[in-house]
Scaffold this motif. Structure first.
Motif, PDB file in Angstrom:
ATOM      1  N   LYS A 246      19.436  14.345 -38.584  1.00 21.33           N
ATOM      2  CA  LYS A 246      18.354  14.201 -37.631  1.00 21.33           C
ATOM      3  C   LYS A 246      18.490  12.806 -37.018  1.00 21.33           C
ATOM      4  O   LYS A 246      18.905  11.866 -37.694  1.00 21.33           O
TER       5      LYS A 246
ATOM      6  N   PRO B 207      21.064  16.280 -25.397  1.00 23.66           N
ATOM      7  CA  PRO B 207      20.673  17.354 -26.313  1.00 23.66           C
ATOM      8  C   PRO B 207      20.779  16.908 -27.768  1.00 23.66           C
ATOM      9  O   PRO B 207      21.704  16.180 -28.138  1.00 23.66           O
TER      10      PRO B 207
ATOM     11  N   LEU C  20      18.982  14.866 -29.470  1.00 23.13           N
ATOM     12  CA  LEU C  20      18.436  13.551 -29.835  1.00 23.13           C
ATOM     13  C   LEU C  20      16.965  13.409 -29.414  1.00 23.13           C
ATOM     14  O   LEU C  20      16.448  12.289 -29.326  1.00 23.13           O
ATOM     15  N   GLU C  21      16.299  14.521 -29.157  1.00 23.44           N
ATOM     16  CA  GLU C  21      14.892  14.446 -28.759  1.00 23.44           C
ATOM     17  C   GLU C  21      14.117  13.637 -29.791  1.00 23.44           C
ATOM     18  O   GLU C  21      14.247  13.856 -30.996  1.00 23.44           O
ATOM     19  N   HIS C  22      13.346  12.696 -29.314  1.00 26.16           N
ATOM     20  CA  HIS C  22      12.563  11.857 -30.236  1.00 26.16           C
ATOM     21  C   HIS C  22      11.404  11.243 -29.475  1.00 26.16           C
ATOM     22  O   HIS C  22      11.373  11.266 -28.246  1.00 26.16           O
TER      23      HIS C  22
END
Lengths: 617, 344
Positions: A441, A461, A463-465
């Protein structure tokens, strides 16, 4: 009649007139003309805050000082050799800065009863007639009359429009006096008025009339010449501080591959950076004139979050408004550049006058423990490389950086041995583009050896945070109210900024021996005055050295060692003592300040006097 | 659209939720809004990584932490300005601003109007609960007059904003209203906001059950909803009422409530047209206090939509034009300038 030509080494001219008289333009033209001859120079524009202060009054006087020399020059000169006074107020306001026996070129039309009254001369007193100027060489010219005379064929121009060309007469006359060509000014006028043929021709006509006046009038027997300066070999151009700063940003954008986004709100004396950058959209630059100072910085934060080089530019009052957003950038740990062109404060203060009084604001002026690197420029051309460094630090250390310049640097001009783009060190930027093979993650606050977190931009894509202004949990970046975590994060953010000291050059002495009696430590626009004073004293045998800081937070690692090599550390500043506080705090030494808070630069002469005091005690 | 869907993995609402515990008060209207946003996101045809949610400060502004997209929980009132900078530089992203009545109309009011007039292609979700929840119960710029709150023990003397009128005044190109208690309608409005090219301003009535419970009860509860609300549909007459027996007709520039079958027929009614700039302003002004006798029903739905150039498109076009005209920037040429001298 026999004409003499005299060779001079060093000349200071001050152009002074009403703020509508075009003195800034005249000064700038003379500057470019001088620069093109390879003569070294420094300038000091000094203008009122009002766009058009009441005509003829003392507050309405606008001045432009230029010093040029066949030797190196570092200041625009303490006193002038020649004062151009377009009216009585200009004479009155500037006479004190004229050298004994100096020349005064006056427009006698500016000394009629009305002008004398507006300049607060007593009833019936005219300095041109009462002998009070006898110790000077006064050259009286009826500039207004001769301007109108030379334009008598321009029948479609009104009197007001004709009078507007007065400054060209003076400029032409000075070009004659200093043996100059009119070419660069004619080119300039053609570019400026190319589409308005009558205005263009009238300006050129008056410029030539001024030149011819010197040439044909028998009163003037001597022309002067200043030879090329012995500058290091290379290609030179003339540059002003804000322009050089804008170029530095463009260069940093090109060399980092990051598109430049400027979010800003107009404010004196920073607006010229916006003007300059908005001219160069073909470099992919996006300039955004925001609705206020806060939107200026926050839009830049949004751009930086998206992977651009986010920059905001302002002056002191804007800095105050941007404080909270700077704190956000510190928490987000994203690169951002905040440029503060300092001016006299507090509040609106002295918008067009120079001061170095935002240093403590830059250092400490935010809520919470909020460390940010602070970088400063010392001369107009130095803005280029200093801001380039500031960008490097911001993007390589993932931190907002404050860049300090001031009104004196911003509007000053000097010759610049400009670099080739290939000479500029590339600015390497690393974006995080995917999870590592051992990562399940994305951890937005996992740090590298520099304590720098990854820059992962929206659109990547996997690495959404989420990030934000609430305290972060170490490594995960999740919201955390844990007491130990907060202490840890405060310490990490401080250490991250302190660690930048490992990635900047060591401090060098600008002049003087490594050990001695007095070290004069400066930052910012006091550079030229300190350098000139130190060099003069060194020649006289005084054990004085000069160090000038570019990196103010963190300081170069060896600064403490340098300071301890001297019996005394003197810190001249155009404020009430700010760097001196920080130096005393960090190094526990008895540094002393020399402080001038008049909205004008410190002069070499006063510094020489001050430094000498340390040798007579 | 079908092409986009074929390359996108099929996502569900669950894919948009995070491992963070949702920390709004039990019973808060924000839960429903979060659920509807999570339901709508998989349907809009935008890859998850291209969605960014930016919020300011307030209860609603915790929103980004609960959405598994890119997100920023920023500072009070500035989400709109941050979003402006992001959208200006990354026009391909789908940018959503989550804000409250204090955040966007009080401390951030300035940025809100400027975002709307510039018409960035972003979506503003205004969670209006008519109270300051996070600071525990002071009146907000949308609170009704005479409201007794912690900071107004004698009643508020502030006149409230009509948020949609403010948006209209700022030339917003999409103006809509929905409510937390009507999930279907809210989903429709979220989808419409996304579909609109330009700044979408969606006001969502949201119940704060701790500090302002029941503020919108009259519009949201079964007993009163049908008589007190008017749901706008494009091309349809303005009809409302428990038995769909009431309508709005225009008497000149003045809206009038009529009883169908008594003093009017469907043919007399105002036909809703989202593209009608002038009628939208009348509709937006149907905003009276529901406690007053003879008040209008409160409209919900899309009030207005217009096609207008977006700031980021114009900005990027200027860059393209500059490149076409002058060529890509040449750093050496720039640094050299036009007046150079050589020193040997």
């Amino acid at each position: 009649m026999e004409r003499k030509e005299a060779l001079l080494q060093d000349v200071v001219i001050k152009f002074a007139g009403d703020s509508g008289d075009g003195m800034q333009l005249t000064g700038l033209q003379f500057t470019n003309n001088t620069a093109l001859l390879g003569i070294d120079l420094a300038t000091f524009p000094d203008f009122p805050a009002e766009i058009r202060a009441p005509q003829g009054t003392l507050p309405g006087v606008s001045g432009y000082q230029i010093r040029f020399s066949s030797d190196r020059v570092y200041t625009p000169g303490d006193l002038c050799d020649v004062l151009v006074a377009m009216n009585a107020a200009a004479l009155k306001a500037n006479l004190k800065s004229l050298k004994p026996a100096g020349k005064i070129i006056v427009n006698i039309d500016g000394f009629d009863a009305k002008n004398l009254r507006l300049a607060n001369y007593a009833d019936g007193v005219n300095p041109l007639e009462d002998g009070s100027l006898d110790s000077y060489e006064v050259i009286k010219i009826d500039v207004t009359k001769m301007t109108r005379e030379s334009l008598k064929e321009f029948t479609d121009l009104g009197m007001k429009e004709k009078d507007r060309a007065k400054n060209m007469f003076v400029l032409g006359f000075l070009y004659w006096m200093y043996n100059r060509s009119l070419d660069n000014t004619i080119t300039f006028l053609t570019e400026k008025f190319g589409k308005k043929e009558t205005i263009l021709q009238s300006n050129i006509k008056v410029l030539q009339a001024g030149f011819n006046y010197g040439d044909t009038t028998e009163t003037f027997t001597t022309r002067y010449r200043v030879e090329k300066a012995k500058l290091p070999p290379g290609s030179y151009r003339s540059i002003m501080g804000n322009q050089s700063l804008a170029y530095g940003l463009i260069a940093a954008s090109e060399k980092s591959g990051l598109p430049l986004f400027l979010g800003t709100y107009p404010i004196t004396p920073a607006s010229d950076i916006l003007h300059e950058l908005s001219k160069h959209k073909n470099f992919g630059i996006r300039t955004f004139q925001a609705e206020d100072e806060i939107a200026g910085i926050t839009s830049a934060i949004g751009a930086a979050y998206g992977g651009s080089l986010g920059v905001t530019t302002t002056s002191g009052p804007g800095m105050a408004l941007k404080g909270e957003a700077m704190g956000l950038a510190v928490m987000l740990e994203i690169p951002l550049l905040i440029v503060d062109i300092q001016r006299g404060g507090p509040s609106t203060g002295l918008p067009t006058k120079t001061e170095q009084s935002d240093l403590l604001q830059a250092y400490y002026g935010r809520n919470g423990e909020c460390p940010m690197p602070v970088i400063s420029a010392s001369t107009p051309s130095d803005c280029f490389s200093a801001v380039y460094e500031a960008v490097r630090i911001a993007v390589q250390h993932m931190t907002p950086v404050i860049f300090l310049s001031d009104g004196y640097i911003a509007n000053g001009a000097e010759p610049w041995k400009f670099p080739q783009s290939s000479d500029l060190a590339p600015i390497e930027v690393k974006f995080k583009t995917e999870l590592g093979f051992d990562e399940e993650k994305f951890m937005p606050y996992l740090r590298d050896e520099k304590l720098v977190r990854p820059w992962a931009v929206p659109g990547t894509p996997g690495l959404e945070h989420r990030i934000g202004g609430i305290e972060k949990q170490n490594i995960t970046g999740n919201v955390s109210y844990d007491p130990e975590n907060h202490q840890l994060m405060v310490k990490i953010r401080q250490e991250k900024v302190d660690k930048i000291a490992d990635y900047i050059p060591e401090q060098k002495l600008d002049s003087g021996a490594e050990k001695g009696k007095v070290l004069v430590l400066g930052w910012g626009s006091t550079y030229g005055a300190i350098k000139s004073a130190a060099m003069e004293l060194q020649e006289e045998g005084y054990a004085v050295s000069h160090a000038h800081l570019r990196y103010i937070r963190p300081f170069p690692k060896n600064l403490g060692d340098i300071l301890r090599n001297f019996d005394h550390v003197l810190i001249p500043e155009i404020n009430n003592g700010q760097l001196v506080k920080i130096i005393r705090d960090q190094y526990l030494i008895d540094a002393k300040g020399y402080n001038k808070i008049m909205g004008i630069p410190i002069t070499k002469t006063e510094l020489v006097t001050e430094i000498k005091k340390y040798f007579t005690e | 659209m079908s092409e986009v869907n074929s390359v996108l993995p099929t996502l569900t609402a669950k894919d948009f939720s995070t491992d963070q515990e949702v920390r709004w008060c039990p019973g808060c209207g924000d839960y429903s809004i979060l659920a509807q946003v999570q339901k709508v996101m998989p349907t809009i045809g935008v890859p998850k990584e291209n969605i960014v949610i930016i919020s300011g400060i307030g209860c609603s502004s915790r929103f980004p932490y609960y959405m598994n997209t890119y997100g920023m929980h920023s500072i009070h009132g500035r989400a709109t300005a941050i979003a402006s900078g992001l959208k200006a530089t990354r026009p391909e992203l789908s940018v959503w601003i989550v804000t409250g009545d204090g955040d966007s109309l009080s401390i951030g009011g300035n940025h809100t109007i400027h975002l709307l007039r510039r018409n960035f292609d972003v979506n503003v979700l205004l969670f209006n609960n008519q109270i300051y929840g996070l600071t525990k119960g002071q009146y907000s710029p949308t609170s009704e007059e005479n409201k007794i709150t912690k900071s107004t023990p004698l009643g508020s003397i502030d006149h409230p904003f009509n948020p949609l009128a403010l948006a209209m005044g700022a030339d917003a190109s999409f103006i809509a209203r929905s409510m937390d208690r009507d999930p279907k309608h809210l989903q429709q409005m979220l989808t419409r906001s996304h579909q609109h090219k330009g700044a979408s301003f969606l006001e969502i009535y949201q119940n704060c059950n701790i500090f302002n419970d029941g503020a919108f009860e009259i519009f949201t509860e079964k007993g009163s909803k049908l008589n007190e609300t008017l749901f706008l549909e494009q091309g349809k007459p303005l009809i409302f009422g428990a038995n769909q027996n009431k309508g709005i007709k225009l008497d000149g520039l003045k809206p009038v409530v009529v009883e169908l079958g008594e003093n009017a027929s469907t043919d007399d009614l105002w036909i809703h047209d989202e593209r009608d700039f002038y009628k939208a302003q009348i509709l937006i002004r149907m905003f009276d206090d529901p406690r007053i006798e003879g008040h209008f029903p409160r409209p919900f739905g899309v009030f207005y939509e217009a096609d207008r150039a977006c700031y980021e498109d114009a900005l990027n076009m200027q860059i393209e034009e500059a490149v076409a005209k002058k060529g890509s920037g040449n750093l050496d040429k720039l640094l050299r300038g036009s007046e150079v001298w050589e020193i040997a």
